[in-house]
Motif scaffolding. Structure first.
Motif, PDB file in Angstrom:
ATOM      1  N   ILE B  34       0.855  -1.190   0.000  1.00 58.72           N
ATOM      2  CA  ILE B  34       0.000   0.000   0.000  1.00 58.72           C
ATOM      3  C   ILE B  34       0.888   1.236   0.000  1.00 58.72           C
ATOM      4  O   ILE B  34       1.928   1.262   0.671  1.00 58.72           O
ATOM      5  N   TRP B  35       0.466   2.245  -0.719  1.00 58.65           N
ATOM      6  CA  TRP B  35       1.088   3.570  -0.626  1.00 58.65           C
ATOM      7  C   TRP B  35       0.118   4.505   0.081  1.00 58.65           C
ATOM      8  O   TRP B  35      -1.066   4.560  -0.236  1.00 58.65           O
ATOM      9  N   TYR B  36       0.698   5.250   1.037  1.00 52.20           N
ATOM     10  CA  TYR B  36      -0.070   6.264   1.760  1.00 52.20           C
ATOM     11  C   TYR B  36       0.547   7.633   1.514  1.00 52.20           C
ATOM     12  O   TYR B  36       1.760   7.766   1.322  1.00 52.20           O
ATOM     13  N   LYS B  37      -0.314   8.645   1.593  1.00 49.49           N
ATOM     14  CA  LYS B  37       0.122  10.036   1.500  1.00 49.49           C
ATOM     15  C   LYS B  37      -0.248  10.730   2.808  1.00 49.49           C
ATOM     16  O   LYS B  37      -1.387  10.597   3.281  1.00 49.49           O
ATOM     17  N   GLN B  38       0.702  11.453   3.374  1.00 44.78           N
ATOM     18  CA  GLN B  38       0.414  12.179   4.601  1.00 44.78           C
ATOM     19  C   GLN B  38       0.735  13.659   4.417  1.00 44.78           C
ATOM     20  O   GLN B  38       1.901  14.042   4.297  1.00 44.78           O
ATOM     21  N   GLU B  39      -0.293  14.457   4.392  1.00 45.40           N
ATOM     22  CA  GLU B  39      -0.111  15.907   4.299  1.00 45.40           C
ATOM     23  C   GLU B  39       0.155  16.465   5.690  1.00 45.40           C
ATOM     24  O   GLU B  39      -0.206  15.854   6.704  1.00 45.40           O
ATOM     25  N   SER B  40       0.736  17.618   5.718  1.00 51.51           N
ATOM     26  CA  SER B  40       1.108  18.251   6.983  1.00 51.51           C
ATOM     27  C   SER B  40      -0.106  18.405   7.895  1.00 51.51           C
ATOM     28  O   SER B  40      -1.143  18.926   7.477  1.00 51.51           O
ATOM     29  N   GLY B  41       0.016  17.926   9.116  1.00 51.42           N
ATOM     30  CA  GLY B  41      -1.056  18.079  10.090  1.00 51.42           C
ATOM     31  C   GLY B  41      -2.193  17.086   9.956  1.00 51.42           C
ATOM     32  O   GLY B  41      -3.206  17.197  10.654  1.00 51.42           O
ATOM     33  N   LYS B  42      -2.017  16.093   9.079  1.00 54.74           N
ATOM     34  CA  LYS B  42      -3.079  15.113   8.874  1.00 54.74           C
ATOM     35  C   LYS B  42      -2.533  13.702   9.053  1.00 54.74           C
ATOM     36  O   LYS B  42      -1.329  13.475   9.000  1.00 54.74           O
ATOM     37  N   GLY B  43      -3.447  12.760   9.217  1.00 58.71           N
ATOM     38  CA  GLY B  43      -3.044  11.370   9.249  1.00 58.71           C
ATOM     39  C   GLY B  43      -2.818  10.845   7.834  1.00 58.71           C
ATOM     40  O   GLY B  43      -3.247  11.451   6.857  1.00 58.71           O
ATOM     41  N   PRO B  44      -2.131   9.713   7.689  1.00 59.72           N
ATOM     42  CA  PRO B  44      -1.907   9.125   6.359  1.00 59.72           C
ATOM     43  C   PRO B  44      -3.218   8.771   5.664  1.00 59.72           C
ATOM     44  O   PRO B  44      -4.177   8.357   6.315  1.00 59.72           O
ATOM     45  N   GLN B  45      -3.224   8.929   4.349  1.00 59.59           N
ATOM     46  CA  GLN B  45      -4.388   8.563   3.553  1.00 59.59           C
ATOM     47  C   GLN B  45      -3.974   7.570   2.484  1.00 59.59           C
ATOM     48  O   GLN B  45      -2.941   7.740   1.833  1.00 59.59           O
ATOM     49  N   PHE B  46      -4.799   6.567   2.285  1.00 61.83           N
ATOM     50  CA  PHE B  46      -4.572   5.548   1.270  1.00 61.83           C
ATOM     51  C   PHE B  46      -4.528   6.178  -0.131  1.00 61.83           C
ATOM     52  O   PHE B  46      -5.357   7.013  -0.482  1.00 61.83           O
ATOM     53  N   ILE B  47      -3.532   5.794  -0.934  1.00 59.66           N
ATOM     54  CA  ILE B  47      -3.467   6.259  -2.319  1.00 59.66           C
ATOM     55  C   ILE B  47      -3.795   5.123  -3.268  1.00 59.66           C
ATOM     56  O   ILE B  47      -4.709   5.206  -4.084  1.00 59.66           O
ATOM     57  N   ILE B  48      -3.008   4.060  -3.166  1.00 64.01           N
ATOM     58  CA  ILE B  48      -3.139   2.971  -4.121  1.00 64.01           C
ATOM     59  C   ILE B  48      -2.502   1.729  -3.524  1.00 64.01           C
ATOM     60  O   ILE B  48      -1.619   1.825  -2.673  1.00 64.01           O
ATOM     61  N   ASP B  49      -2.956   0.575  -3.958  1.00 66.48           N
ATOM     62  CA  ASP B  49      -2.374  -0.674  -3.483  1.00 66.48           C
ATOM     63  C   ASP B  49      -2.052  -1.577  -4.666  1.00 66.48           C
ATOM     64  O   ASP B  49      -2.456  -1.321  -5.801  1.00 66.48           O
ATOM     65  N   ILE B  50      -1.284  -2.612  -4.396  1.00 69.06           N
ATOM     66  CA  ILE B  50      -0.951  -3.568  -5.442  1.00 69.06           C
ATOM     67  C   ILE B  50      -0.706  -4.930  -4.808  1.00 69.06           C
ATOM     68  O   ILE B  50      -0.121  -5.022  -3.720  1.00 69.06           O
ATOM     69  N   ARG B  51      -1.156  -5.970  -5.475  1.00 67.02           N
ATOM     70  CA  ARG B  51      -0.925  -7.323  -4.992  1.00 67.02           C
ATOM     71  C   ARG B  51       0.261  -7.927  -5.740  1.00 67.02           C
ATOM     72  O   ARG B  51       0.595  -7.496  -6.846  1.00 67.02           O
ATOM     73  N   SER B  52       0.833  -8.957  -5.165  1.00 64.72           N
ATOM     74  CA  SER B  52       2.067  -9.500  -5.722  1.00 64.72           C
ATOM     75  C   SER B  52       1.855 -10.238  -7.041  1.00 64.72           C
ATOM     76  O   SER B  52       2.827 -10.564  -7.729  1.00 64.72           O
TER      77      SER B  52
END
Lengths: 114, 109
Positions: B34-52
């Motif tokens: 999973i890739w997460y994005k965390q903007e300043s002052g916020k919790g991480p947010q899901f961006i995209i995922d990938i399976r093997s």
């Protein structure tokens, strides 16, 4: 939208105080997690819970305890706050399952222990 | 032990350029990322995922590439915008979710 809320955005406590951090989610998630986030170290798991009254230690549980009396609420307790517990604390929740996949995070609580 | 790491702590790009954020993992049994994005002052947010069982997955302006041979994944952001400025984490579930330390993406006009 899933909403995870944390009781405080900023908190300042003195060394030795007992500190309670509260987390509430409104999507009926079974799984809830507490992390701390420090520069250069990423997110480190403190405790997690798969159900009410259940808890499991994460990677760094020392100095912390948790409480899950209701499904929607997961509390992190610092029994006797120390300066090395100054950090950003993040709560997360996710749908039921054996492994945490997409986690929904709260905004975080920045705790300073003086 | 297990680890998930990122190659660069900070990445600076010009607005409009493409960004590539890299991540390495150690557990060859990992089958989901999973890739997460965390903007300043916020919790991480899901961006995209990938399976093997995939080596590429595309979202809106984002693409994740997975190379299981060298245990490496990357997040590509096309036409980077100022709103993309954030810290990006890769994460890998194995009993619990293991996060990398994060890469800070700074977008300059």
């Amino acid at each position: 939208d899933v909403k995870v809320t944390q009781s405080s955005r900023y908190l300042v406590k003195r060394t030795g105080e007992k500190v309670f951090l509260e987390c509430v989610q409104d999507m009926d998630h079974e799984n809830m997690f507490w992390y701390r986030q420090d520069p250069g170290l990423g997110l480190r798991l403190i405790y997690f819970s798969y159900d009410v009254k259940m808890k499991e230690k994460g990677d760094i549980p020392e100095g912390y305890s948790v409480s899950r009396e209701k499904k929607e609420r997961f509390s992190l307790i610092l029994e006797s706050a120390s300066t090395n517990q100054t950090s950003m604390y993040l709560c997360a929740s996710t749908y039921s399952g054996t492994v945490s996949y997409e986690q929904y995070f709260g905004p975080g609580t920045r705790l300073t222990v003086t | 032990g297990e680890s998930v790491g990122l190659h660069l702590p900070t990445l600076s790009v010009q607005e409009g350029d493409n960004s590539i954020i890299n991540c390495a993992y150690s557990n060859s049994a990992s089958d989901y990322f999973i890739w997460y994005k965390q903007e300043s002052g916020k919790g991480p947010q899901f961006i995209i995922d990938i399976r093997s069982n995939m080596d590429k997955r595309q979202g809106q302006r984002v693409t994740v590439l997975l190379n299981k041979t060298v245990k490496h994944l990357s997040l590509q952001i096309a036409a980077t915008q100022p709103g993309d400025s954030a810290v990006y984490f890769c994460a890998c579930p194995h009993n619990k979710l293991i996060f990398g330390a994060g890469t800070r993406l700074a977008v300059h006009p």
